[in-house]
Design a protein around this motif. Structure first.
Motif, PDB file in Angstrom:
ATOM      1  N   SER A 175      -4.421 -13.364  -1.349  1.00  0.00           N
ATOM      2  CA  SER A 175      -4.699 -12.043  -1.915  1.00  0.00           C
ATOM      3  C   SER A 175      -3.658 -11.694  -2.962  1.00  0.00           C
ATOM      4  N   VAL A 176      -4.044 -10.748  -3.818  1.00  0.00           N
ATOM      5  CA  VAL A 176      -3.151 -10.154  -4.811  1.00  0.00           C
ATOM      6  C   VAL A 176      -3.028  -8.676  -4.481  1.00  0.00           C
ATOM      7  N   THR A 177      -1.806  -8.181  -4.438  1.00  0.00           N
ATOM      8  CA  THR A 177      -1.547  -6.798  -4.069  1.00  0.00           C
ATOM      9  C   THR A 177      -0.850  -6.076  -5.208  1.00  0.00           C
ATOM     10  N   ALA A 178      -1.301  -4.855  -5.492  1.00  0.00           N
ATOM     11  CA  ALA A 178      -0.674  -4.007  -6.506  1.00  0.00           C
ATOM     12  C   ALA A 178      -0.227  -2.709  -5.837  1.00  0.00           C
ATOM     13  N   LEU A 179       1.063  -2.438  -5.895  1.00  0.00           N
ATOM     14  CA  LEU A 179       1.646  -1.256  -5.255  1.00  0.00           C
ATOM     15  C   LEU A 179       2.422  -0.447  -6.276  1.00  0.00           C
ATOM     16  N   SER A 180       2.165   0.853  -6.301  1.00  0.00           N
ATOM     17  CA  SER A 180       2.991   1.798  -7.054  1.00  0.00           C
ATOM     18  C   SER A 180       3.622   2.764  -6.066  1.00  0.00           C
ATOM     19  N   LEU A 181       4.939   2.987  -6.226  1.00  0.00           N
ATOM     20  CA  LEU A 181       5.676   3.849  -5.309  1.00  0.00           C
ATOM     21  C   LEU A 181       6.489   4.847  -6.109  1.00  0.00           C
ATOM     22  N   GLY A 182       6.373   6.114  -5.727  1.00  0.00           N
ATOM     23  CA  GLY A 182       7.132   7.165  -6.378  1.00  0.00           C
ATOM     24  C   GLY A 182       7.363   8.314  -5.426  1.00  0.00           C
ATOM     25  N   PRO A 183       8.097   9.332  -5.845  1.00  0.00           N
ATOM     26  CA  PRO A 183       8.349  10.482  -4.970  1.00  0.00           C
ATOM     27  C   PRO A 183       7.065  11.143  -4.488  1.00  0.00           C
ATOM     28  N   GLN A 184       5.991  11.012  -5.286  1.00  0.00           N
ATOM     29  CA  GLN A 184       4.727  11.656  -4.948  1.00  0.00           C
ATOM     30  C   GLN A 184       3.857  10.846  -4.004  1.00  0.00           C
ATOM     31  N   GLY A 185       4.220   9.595  -3.732  1.00  0.00           N
ATOM     32  CA  GLY A 185       3.404   8.818  -2.805  1.00  0.00           C
ATOM     33  C   GLY A 185       3.467   7.331  -3.062  1.00  0.00           C
ATOM     34  N   ALA A 186       2.572   6.620  -2.385  1.00  0.00           N
ATOM     35  CA  ALA A 186       2.433   5.174  -2.536  1.00  0.00           C
ATOM     36  C   ALA A 186       0.950   4.862  -2.669  1.00  0.00           C
ATOM     37  N   VAL A 187       0.591   4.093  -3.691  1.00  0.00           N
ATOM     38  CA  VAL A 187      -0.794   3.694  -3.907  1.00  0.00           C
ATOM     39  C   VAL A 187      -0.857   2.179  -3.807  1.00  0.00           C
ATOM     40  N   LEU A 188      -1.608   1.688  -2.822  1.00  0.00           N
ATOM     41  CA  LEU A 188      -1.679   0.265  -2.503  1.00  0.00           C
ATOM     42  C   LEU A 188      -3.101  -0.226  -2.705  1.00  0.00           C
ATOM     43  N   ARG A 189      -3.254  -1.249  -3.545  1.00  0.00           N
ATOM     44  CA  ARG A 189      -4.552  -1.870  -3.773  1.00  0.00           C
ATOM     45  C   ARG A 189      -4.419  -3.364  -3.521  1.00  0.00           C
ATOM     46  N   ASN A 190      -5.500  -3.964  -3.056  1.00  0.00           N
ATOM     47  CA  ASN A 190      -5.465  -5.375  -2.677  1.00  0.00           C
ATOM     48  C   ASN A 190      -6.768  -6.045  -3.089  1.00  0.00           C
ATOM     49  N   ALA A 191      -6.657  -7.259  -3.639  1.00  0.00           N
ATOM     50  CA  ALA A 191      -7.829  -8.052  -4.019  1.00  0.00           C
ATOM     51  C   ALA A 191      -7.785  -9.369  -3.255  1.00  0.00           C
ATOM     52  N   ARG A 192      -8.823  -9.608  -2.474  1.00  0.00           N
ATOM     53  CA  ARG A 192      -8.925 -10.834  -1.684  1.00  0.00           C
ATOM     54  C   ARG A 192      -9.362 -11.985  -2.590  1.00  0.00           C
ATOM     55  N   LEU A 193      -8.756 -13.168  -2.417  1.00  0.00           N
ATOM     56  CA  LEU A 193      -9.175 -14.361  -3.134  1.00  0.00           C
ATOM     57  C   LEU A 193     -10.214 -15.088  -2.290  1.00  0.00           C
ATOM     58  N   THR A 194     -11.446 -15.098  -2.750  1.00  0.00           N
ATOM     59  CA  THR A 194     -12.518 -15.714  -1.965  1.00  0.00           C
ATOM     60  C   THR A 194     -12.308 -17.219  -1.822  1.00  0.00           C
ATOM     61  N   GLU A 195     -11.666 -17.827  -2.807  1.00  0.00           N
ATOM     62  CA  GLU A 195     -11.282 -19.231  -2.714  1.00  0.00           C
ATOM     63  C   GLU A 195      -9.761 -19.289  -2.645  1.00  0.00           C
ATOM     64  N   PRO A 196      -9.183 -19.650  -1.494  1.00  0.00           N
ATOM     65  CA  PRO A 196      -7.721 -19.662  -1.374  1.00  0.00           C
ATOM     66  C   PRO A 196      -7.057 -20.486  -2.482  1.00  0.00           C
ATOM     67  N   GLY A 197      -6.001 -19.914  -3.059  1.00  0.00           N
ATOM     68  CA  GLY A 197      -5.266 -20.610  -4.091  1.00  0.00           C
ATOM     69  C   GLY A 197      -5.892 -20.552  -5.470  1.00  0.00           C
ATOM     70  N   ARG A 198      -6.892 -19.699  -5.662  1.00  0.00           N
ATOM     71  CA  ARG A 198      -7.550 -19.599  -6.964  1.00  0.00           C
ATOM     72  C   ARG A 198      -7.916 -18.147  -7.253  1.00  0.00           C
TER      73      ARG A 198
END
Length: 249
Positions: free
Chosen positions: A218-241
């Motif tokens: 998976s690929v994860t994108a996280l933004s963190l600040g005083p106002q909160g944390a926004v976490l998004r994740n994308a699953r790789l349907t084919e591992p390693g690609r």
């Protein structure tokens, strides 16, 4: 093994941006970001390992002192199993964003690096089987792997860290007005895939280690600040690609 790219800029509205590649055994079941640990409070969310029950990455919007996040990466040391058995490394991010890491649990786990993130602070704690040690990470761009932050003897760090330094960092969450600011990092990540997944310099990886096959799942994108944390994740349907299009959860 996992790769975590961090940009820490204290003067920004969202001071921390994280792009994470989670490498694990392809058959090990896991769940996307969610509130999988209700006993820890409504503010705790993360990527859930079904087998051991812990987290690879966790956030807590309700933490004392403001939002927090933590992510754990495996190290390579081969340690003897404690008499009481192994503690899952997945407890460490959950402890880090709630009560703080229990040193006894940390020493009873296989070797690890733990990245702890707050809007005004980034630290990496490591357990190599001999000692627990922590380092403060200064502002700027950092690449954390099994060896810790910015180890240039790790081929993928040496090869690709300059490219991520050169690419403009995300300025906010992968949502709404700041979503497009993630494109330079995501394009840089795609550029790494011109190498085969089993190459030493690969970031999106397939890695055979100690008789186990690990792959980027998976690929994860996280933004963190005083106002909160926004976490998004994308699953790789084919591992390693990487997929042609990311489907963000």
């Amino acid at each position: 093994m996992c790769t975590v790219i961090i940009d820490f800029e204290p003067g920004r509205p969202w001071p921390i941006a994280v792009l994470g590649l989670r490498d694990e055994q392809p058959g090990r079941a896991w769940d996307p970001p969610g509130s999988w640990w209700p006993v820890l409070g409504d503010g705790v969310r993360g990527i859930h390992d079904r087998e051991a029950g812990g987290a690879w990455l966790a956030t807590n919007l309700d933490a004392d002192g403001g939002p927090r996040a933590a992510v754990v990466l495996n190290r390579r040391e081969d340690l003897p199993m404690p008499a009481s058995g192994w503690v899952s490394r997945g407890v460490l991010p959950l402890q880090a964003v709630t009560t703080g890491v229990d040193g006894s649990d940390g020493r009873s786990a296989r070797s690890w690096n733990l990245v702890e993130l707050r809007p005004d602070r980034v630290a990496v704690t490591s357990w190599d089987g001999t000692s627990l040690r922590s380092v403060e990470v200064p502002p700027g761009l950092h690449v954390v792997t099994h060896e810790g932050p910015d180890h240039l003897d790790v081929p993928r760090v040496r090869r690709w860290r300059p490219d991520f330094v050169e690419a403009p960092a995300p300025t906010g969450p992968l949502d709404g007005a700041t979503a497009a600011s993630w494109e330079p990092w995501l394009q840089t990540l795609r550029s790494t895939t011109r190498l085969p997944a089993d190459a030493d310099e690969a970031v999106v990886r397939i890695d055979d280690h100690d008789g186990l096959r690990l792959a980027s799942l998976s690929v994860t994108a996280l933004s963190l600040g005083p106002q909160g944390a926004v976490l998004r994740n994308a699953r790789l349907t084919e591992p390693g690609r990487l997929p042609d299009t990311f489907v963000w959860e």
